[in-house]
Design a protein around this motif. Structure first.
Motif, mmCIF file in Angstrom:
data_model
loop_
_atom_site.group_PDB
_atom_site.id
_atom_site.type_symbol
_atom_site.label_atom_id
_atom_site.label_comp_id
_atom_site.label_asym_id
_atom_site.label_seq_id
_atom_site.Cartn_x
_atom_site.Cartn_y
_atom_site.Cartn_z
ATOM 1 N N VAL A 218 55.514 110.372 -19.944
ATOM 2 C CA VAL A 218 54.796 111.415 -20.685
ATOM 3 C C VAL A 218 53.452 110.900 -21.225
ATOM 4 O O VAL A 218 52.417 111.576 -21.120
ATOM 5 N N TYR A 267 66.546 125.416 -22.705
ATOM 6 C CA TYR A 267 65.430 125.106 -21.802
ATOM 7 C C TYR A 267 65.907 125.091 -20.356
ATOM 8 O O TYR A 267 65.311 125.725 -19.464
ATOM 9 N N LEU A 400 56.638 122.890 -17.572
ATOM 10 C CA LEU A 400 56.205 121.928 -18.602
ATOM 11 C C LEU A 400 57.183 120.745 -18.693
ATOM 12 O O LEU A 400 57.833 120.523 -19.711
ATOM 13 N N LEU A 403 57.037 118.392 -21.747
ATOM 14 C CA LEU A 403 57.635 118.925 -22.973
ATOM 15 C C LEU A 403 59.153 118.767 -22.934
ATOM 16 O O LEU A 403 59.779 118.399 -23.938
ATOM 17 N N ILE A 406 60.049 115.131 -23.617
ATOM 18 C CA ILE A 406 59.905 114.802 -25.042
ATOM 19 C C ILE A 406 61.113 115.312 -25.826
ATOM 20 O O ILE A 406 61.661 114.616 -26.679
ATOM 21 N N LEU A 407 61.528 116.540 -25.510
ATOM 22 C CA LEU A 407 62.703 117.112 -26.173
ATOM 23 C C LEU A 407 63.941 116.272 -25.859
ATOM 24 O O LEU A 407 64.777 116.027 -26.745
#
Length: 504
Positions: A218, A267, A400, A403, A406-407
């Protein structure tokens, strides 16, 4: 009243660490020789007498269901209050997040692919039907049974009998009497702590590389040993601060974990474009597992035609068994005010709900990319590609992906923190010669264990050749833990029947 220092059992605290440090030194100095020894022992425990582990797993589930459904046991209230110490949601989230939640997330993402290339899976009917079925089986009732039956035994000992020594040896007192105060008790407790330390070290070594590589992916840096140590120290800081606040801090962090967990499930389920496939495959896998549960539970491959049972099923039962040295104590402590029946069915329910949601949603999304989108993850793994790179291939199919990664990192760090919170709390209580059921260990002792438990994973980073060896030792360590489980359950029935005669 003795001071905290006088109540602490330094022998039980330090000898297991001395053993582990000595093992690490041997692994680093003589990597080939030590590996051969461990491989031989692992072959004996995991292959020659491998049937020992599934018999223990089946027996644990049957015992847990028996005590829950038989009124004289199931109606026993754990403690002198009718009001549970925690709400159902807080209690349930602590049960799930204090177990191998971070490992569960890791395996959810990739385990289907590890099974997909197995000949046994292809012989049964193929990847689509059987790879997701085996993930649910290996992380299902038989695995959780180890935790649940021991949690009942420890909860009865702590909250009903109100014994002030929260240890494996104390749980064996009804069977061995005062012998547990001597050498026998020392051996039992040292074996239990040793298993906890090994399990903690190896589980960190599994998913920490995923965290560091995901952060590097990332933010554009190269993952290396230094970065991995920084991640470990970050986890250590979070869970040390949390555990210093005691059970309230652990409870609050567990609730935060659950919300992060739901966010990443959302997600994958709704933003990845495979909602129908995920739900239908999960539904089908649950049905397939239930239909074939007895056969899966007893399959041992006697002719060793594929080795699947020894490579996977026996390994998982042994791995869960080693972890059973810590997690059941924590479940027992937080179950005050509940009945044995509620503790059994609640632990199974919350544990399986979190585990199955993770495997069905995260795992089946990855499987959908293999089956529907022509992203050949199986071929990548079969050619020697790493599990971590395969997971990144799956994340790159999401909208994404940065993202989502990161989550994932935040959620797994939080999960690791809560898992270690539970272990630290248990090992801290274990360190006392005596401690009241409602008394929390001193902050200094909790801080000591929070630091000590992170040292082994850091040490493993500098001894890569020893990793497989230590994982083998963890499997070997499960053998005596299984014997302890038998003795503790036997002691529980003996003690409980004696208590019932005098109280009813």
């Amino acid at each position: 009243m003795a001071t905290a220092e006088r109540k602490i059992d330094w022998t039980t605290m330090l000898i297991p660490f001395a053993i582990v440090v000595a093992m690490m030194a041997v692994f680093m100095i003589e990597p080939e020789g030590s590996k051969n020894v461990v491989d031989t022992l692992r072959g004996f425990f995991g292959d020659t007498i491998g049937i020992y582990y599934p018999i223990l797993a089946i027996g644990s589930v049957l015992c847990a269901l028996y005590v829950a459904m038989k009124p004289k046991y199931g109606n026993i209230r754990l403690g002198d209050t009718n009001r549970p110490a925690y709400s159902n949601f807080k209690w349930g989230t602590m049960i799930f997040t204090s177990t191998m939640a971070a490992d569960i997330m890791f395996y959810s993402l990739i385990e289907w692919a590890l099974y997909g290339g197995e000949q046994h899976v292809q012989n049964l009917g193929g990847t689509q039907m059987w790879a997701p079925t085996f993930t649910l089986f290996h992380w299902g009732p038989l695995a959780w049974g180890f935790y649940v039956i021991l949690a009942v035994c420890f909860a009865f000992m702590i909250h009903v009998r109100r014994r002030r020594r929260q240890r494996f040896s104390e749980a064996c007192r009804p069977l061995f009497g005062n012998k547990v105060d001597g050498l026998l008790g020392r051996i039992i407790d040292i074996a239990a702590i040793f298993a906890i330390v090994c399990a903690t070290g190896t589980t960190f070594s599994l998913a920490t590389p995923l965290l560091t590589q995901a952060m590097g992916y990332v933010f554009g840096f190269t993952a290396n040993t230094a970065v991995t140590i920084i991640v470990l120290l970050l986890i250590c800081t979070i869970y040390t601060v949390t555990v210093l606040f005691g059970l309230k801090g652990i409870s609050n962090l567990a609730a935060i974990c659950s919300y992060l967990f739901f966010a990443i499930l959302f997600y994958f389920l709704f933003l990845g474009g495979e909602t129908r496939y995920i739900i239908e495959t999960g539904f089908q896998s649950l049905g397939n597992m239930v239909q074939n549960f007895v056969g899966l539970s007893t399959y041992m491959d006697p002719l060793r035609e594929n080795g699947f049972a020894q490579t996977w099923t026996v390994y998982y039962w042994a791995y869960w068994l080693v972890w059973a040295c810590a997690t059941p104590f924590f479940i027992a402590i937080i179950s005050k005010g509940r009945t044995i029946r509620n503790t059994v069915f609640g632990s199974f329910g919350w544990g399986l709900a979190g585990t199955y949601m993770s495997f069905i949603i995260l795992g089946n999304y990855g499987l959908s990319q293999q089956m529907n989108q022509n992203i050949d993850i199986l071929e990548f793994i079969n050619r020697g590609g790493s599990m971590y790179d395969a997971i990144f291939m799956i994340f790159n199919t999401l909208p994404l992906p940065a993202l989502a990664l990161i989550l994932l990192v935040i959620t797994m760090i939080a999960f690791y923190s809560t898992t270690l919170d539970g272990i630290t709390y248990v090992t801290s209580s274990y360190s006392y010669k005596q401690i009241d059921p409602d008394e929390e260990p001193a902050k200094g002792i909790r801080g000591f264990w929070s630091i000590m438990l992170i040292l082994l994973p850091i040490g493993l980073l500098f001894a890569e050749n020893s990793l497989y060896g230590l994982q083998g030792v963890t499997i070997i360590a499960a053998f005596p833990v299984g014997l302890l489980l038998i003795m503790i359950v036997w002691s529980f029935f003996k003690d409980c029947n004696k208590w019932l005669k005098t109280n009813h």
